[in-house]
Write a protein that holds these residues in place. Structure first.
Motif, PDB file in Angstrom:
ATOM      1  N   VAL A  76       0.809  -1.229   0.000  1.00 55.52           N
ATOM      2  CA  VAL A  76       0.000   0.000   0.000  1.00 55.52           C
ATOM      3  C   VAL A  76       0.835   1.268   0.000  1.00 55.52           C
ATOM      4  CG1 VAL A  76      -2.004  -1.118   1.057  1.00 55.52           C
ATOM      5  CG2 VAL A  76      -0.291  -0.028   2.514  1.00 55.52           C
ATOM      6  N   THR A  77       2.151   1.132  -0.143  1.00 58.80           N
ATOM      7  CA  THR A  77       3.000   2.314  -0.196  1.00 58.80           C
ATOM      8  C   THR A  77       3.702   2.365  -1.539  1.00 58.80           C
ATOM      9  OG1 THR A  77       4.842   1.116   0.805  1.00 58.80           O
ATOM     10  CG2 THR A  77       3.426   2.339   2.298  1.00 58.80           C
ATOM     11  N   GLY A  78       3.887   3.555  -2.045  1.00 56.14           N
ATOM     12  CA  GLY A  78       4.583   3.719  -3.315  1.00 56.14           C
ATOM     13  C   GLY A  78       3.720   4.433  -4.326  1.00 56.14           C
ATOM     14  N   PRO A  79       4.305   4.707  -5.479  1.00 54.54           N
ATOM     15  CA  PRO A  79       3.574   5.466  -6.508  1.00 54.54           C
ATOM     16  C   PRO A  79       2.442   4.641  -7.123  1.00 54.54           C
ATOM     17  CG  PRO A  79       5.673   4.684  -7.366  1.00 54.54           C
ATOM     18  CD  PRO A  79       5.651   4.334  -5.909  1.00 54.54           C
ATOM     19  N   ASN A  80       1.408   5.300  -7.526  1.00 52.65           N
ATOM     20  CA  ASN A  80       0.260   4.639  -8.156  1.00 52.65           C
ATOM     21  C   ASN A  80       0.448   4.628  -9.669  1.00 52.65           C
ATOM     22  OD1 ASN A  80      -0.970   4.163  -5.704  1.00 52.65           O
ATOM     23  ND2 ASN A  80      -2.019   6.118  -5.707  1.00 52.65           N
ATOM     24  N   THR A  81       1.363   3.776 -10.105  1.00 56.24           N
ATOM     25  CA  THR A  81       1.727   3.696 -11.514  1.00 56.24           C
ATOM     26  C   THR A  81       1.539   2.282 -12.047  1.00 56.24           C
ATOM     27  OG1 THR A  81       4.012   3.128 -10.987  1.00 56.24           O
ATOM     28  CG2 THR A  81       3.497   5.499 -11.194  1.00 56.24           C
ATOM     29  N   LYS A  82       1.592   2.172 -13.372  1.00 55.50           N
ATOM     30  CA  LYS A  82       1.536   0.852 -14.000  1.00 55.50           C
ATOM     31  C   LYS A  82       2.752   0.028 -13.598  1.00 55.50           C
ATOM     32  CE  LYS A  82      -1.008   1.915 -18.226  1.00 55.50           C
ATOM     33  NZ  LYS A  82      -0.919   1.859 -19.702  1.00 55.50           N
ATOM     34  N   ALA A  83       3.913   0.655 -13.532  1.00 53.25           N
ATOM     35  CA  ALA A  83       5.134  -0.068 -13.175  1.00 53.25           C
ATOM     36  C   ALA A  83       5.008  -0.674 -11.774  1.00 53.25           C
ATOM     37  CB  ALA A  83       6.344   0.855 -13.258  1.00 53.25           C
ATOM     38  N   ARG A  84       4.475   0.102 -10.840  1.00 51.55           N
ATOM     39  CA  ARG A  84       4.292  -0.416  -9.479  1.00 51.55           C
ATOM     40  C   ARG A  84       3.256  -1.533  -9.480  1.00 51.55           C
ATOM     41  NH1 ARG A  84       0.982   1.480  -5.139  1.00 51.55           N
ATOM     42  NH2 ARG A  84       1.457   0.256  -3.307  1.00 51.55           N
ATOM     43  N   THR A  85       2.178  -1.361 -10.248  1.00 51.86           N
ATOM     44  CA  THR A  85       1.158  -2.403 -10.347  1.00 51.86           C
ATOM     45  C   THR A  85       1.775  -3.694 -10.862  1.00 51.86           C
ATOM     46  OG1 THR A  85      -0.535  -0.723 -10.764  1.00 51.86           O
ATOM     47  CG2 THR A  85      -1.091  -2.997 -11.348  1.00 51.86           C
ATOM     48  N   ALA A  86       2.597  -3.586 -11.912  1.00 50.18           N
ATOM     49  CA  ALA A  86       3.248  -4.778 -12.463  1.00 50.18           C
ATOM     50  C   ALA A  86       4.143  -5.435 -11.406  1.00 50.18           C
ATOM     51  CB  ALA A  86       4.060  -4.412 -13.706  1.00 50.18           C
ATOM     52  N   GLU A  87       4.858  -4.624 -10.631  1.00 58.34           N
ATOM     53  CA  GLU A  87       5.717  -5.183  -9.588  1.00 58.34           C
ATOM     54  C   GLU A  87       4.879  -5.888  -8.518  1.00 58.34           C
ATOM     55  OE1 GLU A  87       8.651  -6.657  -7.476  1.00 58.34           O
ATOM     56  OE2 GLU A  87       8.833  -5.815  -9.488  1.00 58.34           O
ATOM     57  N   LEU A  88       3.756  -5.317  -8.137  1.00 55.74           N
ATOM     58  CA  LEU A  88       2.881  -5.957  -7.149  1.00 55.74           C
ATOM     59  C   LEU A  88       2.341  -7.278  -7.686  1.00 55.74           C
ATOM     60  CD1 LEU A  88       0.939  -2.830  -5.825  1.00 55.74           C
ATOM     61  CD2 LEU A  88       2.679  -4.158  -4.606  1.00 55.74           C
ATOM     62  N   VAL A  89       1.983  -7.304  -8.956  1.00 57.32           N
ATOM     63  CA  VAL A  89       1.491  -8.548  -9.560  1.00 57.32           C
ATOM     64  C   VAL A  89       2.604  -9.597  -9.558  1.00 57.32           C
ATOM     65  CG1 VAL A  89       0.612  -9.618 -11.681  1.00 57.32           C
ATOM     66  CG2 VAL A  89      -0.292  -7.399 -10.933  1.00 57.32           C
ATOM     67  N   ARG A  90       3.820  -9.198  -9.903  1.00 59.20           N
ATOM     68  CA  ARG A  90       4.955 -10.131  -9.869  1.00 59.20           C
ATOM     69  C   ARG A  90       5.138 -10.696  -8.461  1.00 59.20           C
ATOM     70  NH1 ARG A  90       7.440  -5.808 -12.629  1.00 59.20           N
ATOM     71  NH2 ARG A  90       7.338  -6.157 -14.861  1.00 59.20           N
ATOM     72  N   LEU A 139      -8.693  -0.893  -5.983  1.00 61.58           N
ATOM     73  CA  LEU A 139      -9.398   0.382  -6.144  1.00 61.58           C
ATOM     74  C   LEU A 139      -9.116   1.331  -4.984  1.00 61.58           C
ATOM     75  CD1 LEU A 139     -12.836  -0.879  -7.545  1.00 61.58           C
ATOM     76  CD2 LEU A 139     -10.867   0.014  -8.828  1.00 61.58           C
ATOM     77  N   ALA A 140      -9.081   0.795  -3.776  1.00 65.38           N
ATOM     78  CA  ALA A 140      -8.823   1.633  -2.598  1.00 65.38           C
ATOM     79  C   ALA A 140      -7.399   2.186  -2.594  1.00 65.38           C
ATOM     80  CB  ALA A 140      -9.080   0.835  -1.319  1.00 65.38           C
ATOM     81  N   SER A 141      -6.470   1.479  -3.204  1.00 63.05           N
ATOM     82  CA  SER A 141      -5.068   1.907  -3.199  1.00 63.05           C
ATOM     83  C   SER A 141      -4.805   3.081  -4.126  1.00 63.05           C
ATOM     84  CB  SER A 141      -4.168   0.741  -3.617  1.00 63.05           C
ATOM     85  OG  SER A 141      -4.311   0.506  -5.012  1.00 63.05           O
ATOM     86  N   GLY A 142      -5.717   3.320  -5.060  1.00 60.28           N
ATOM     87  CA  GLY A 142      -5.505   4.391  -6.021  1.00 60.28           C
ATOM     88  C   GLY A 142      -4.671   3.976  -7.222  1.00 60.28           C
ATOM     89  N   LEU A 143      -4.341   2.684  -7.319  1.00 56.70           N
ATOM     90  CA  LEU A 143      -3.599   2.207  -8.484  1.00 56.70           C
ATOM     91  C   LEU A 143      -4.463   2.356  -9.734  1.00 56.70           C
ATOM     92  CD1 LEU A 143      -2.082  -0.988  -6.863  1.00 56.70           C
ATOM     93  CD2 LEU A 143      -0.766   0.955  -7.753  1.00 56.70           C
ATOM     94  N   PRO A 144      -3.835   2.477 -10.888  1.00 56.91           N
ATOM     95  CA  PRO A 144      -4.627   2.653 -12.113  1.00 56.91           C
ATOM     96  C   PRO A 144      -5.432   1.399 -12.446  1.00 56.91           C
ATOM     97  CG  PRO A 144      -2.298   2.377 -12.637  1.00 56.91           C
ATOM     98  CD  PRO A 144      -2.404   2.467 -11.143  1.00 56.91           C
ATOM     99  N   GLY A 145      -6.577   1.605 -13.091  1.00 55.68           N
ATOM    100  CA  GLY A 145      -7.394   0.483 -13.534  1.00 55.68           C
ATOM    101  C   GLY A 145      -8.674   0.335 -12.750  1.00 55.68           C
TER     102      GLY A 145
END
Length: 192
Positions: A76-90, A139-145
């Motif tokens: 739940v910490t870090g930038p709300n970007t696609k790159a961060r989303t991809a890292e979380l998925v990994r 959705l609550a995290s503010g990540l894109p999508g």
């Protein structure tokens, strides 16, 4: 039925190992006793039927997949970007793949659920809750999508985990990580 919760958990964990190794047909009370290293007849003292044991395995796998507090805090910490989303998925793929026997046992349970309505109900409720928690958390995290994007990633990543655990030579770890990046890039909306 006996109520030693630690012993009961150990038996369910042993059942996960048996399911992953021997499949649903190999899951017997005796096999669980042997795997758990307990006296013959112990599992049958804790579970009224094989169906009850299968249902408990379904619950336990998800309990063991829940990330610890430190992992959740990092998510739940870090930038709300696609790159961060991809890292979380990994990270999720790695965490699930690390519990190899759990995921393989879950595949066995899914097949059994096609023939066992009670188990189907247990797994349907648990998987539906898992999907909903993924969507809500995202959705609550503010990540894109949006919700559909999260569900599409969920579906694609689940099959990637199946490939990694059952046919590990199909996609290397590096290729899997790269594909996750492309998946997130294509499924999520452009960043503004």
């Amino acid at each position: 039925m006996r109520q030693n919760l630690a012993r009961r958990s150990a038996l369910v964990d042993a059942a996960i190992e048996v399911l992953a190794r021997d499949g649903a047909r190999g899951l017997t009370f005796r096999a669980v006793d042997v795997e758990a290293g307990v006296p013959k007849g112990t599992a049958s003292n804790y579970f009224t039927s094989r169906d009850e044991l299968l249902n408990q395995v379904g619950h336990r796998i998800y309990e063991r997949l829940i990330p610890d507090e430190a992992t959740v805090a990092g998510m739940v910490t870090g930038p709300n970007t696609k790159a961060r989303t991809a890292e979380l998925v990994r990270q999720v793929v790695e965490r699930v793949a690390a519990f190899r026997t759990g995921f393989l046992a879950l595949l066995e349970l899914r097949l059994e659920a096609t023939r066992r309505p009670e188990l189907r109900a247990v797994l349907t409720a648990r998987v539906a809750r898992d999907v909903e928690e993924n969507v809500t958390g995202h959705l609550a995290s503010g990540l894109p999508g949006d919700a559909d994007a999260v569900k599409m990633i969920y579906l694609a990543v689940n099959w990637l985990v199946v490939e990694r655990l059952t046919l590990p030579g199909v996609f290397s770890e590096e290729e899997a990580a790269r594909l996750i990046g492309h998946l997130v890039e294509r499924v999520l909306p452009p960043e503004s």
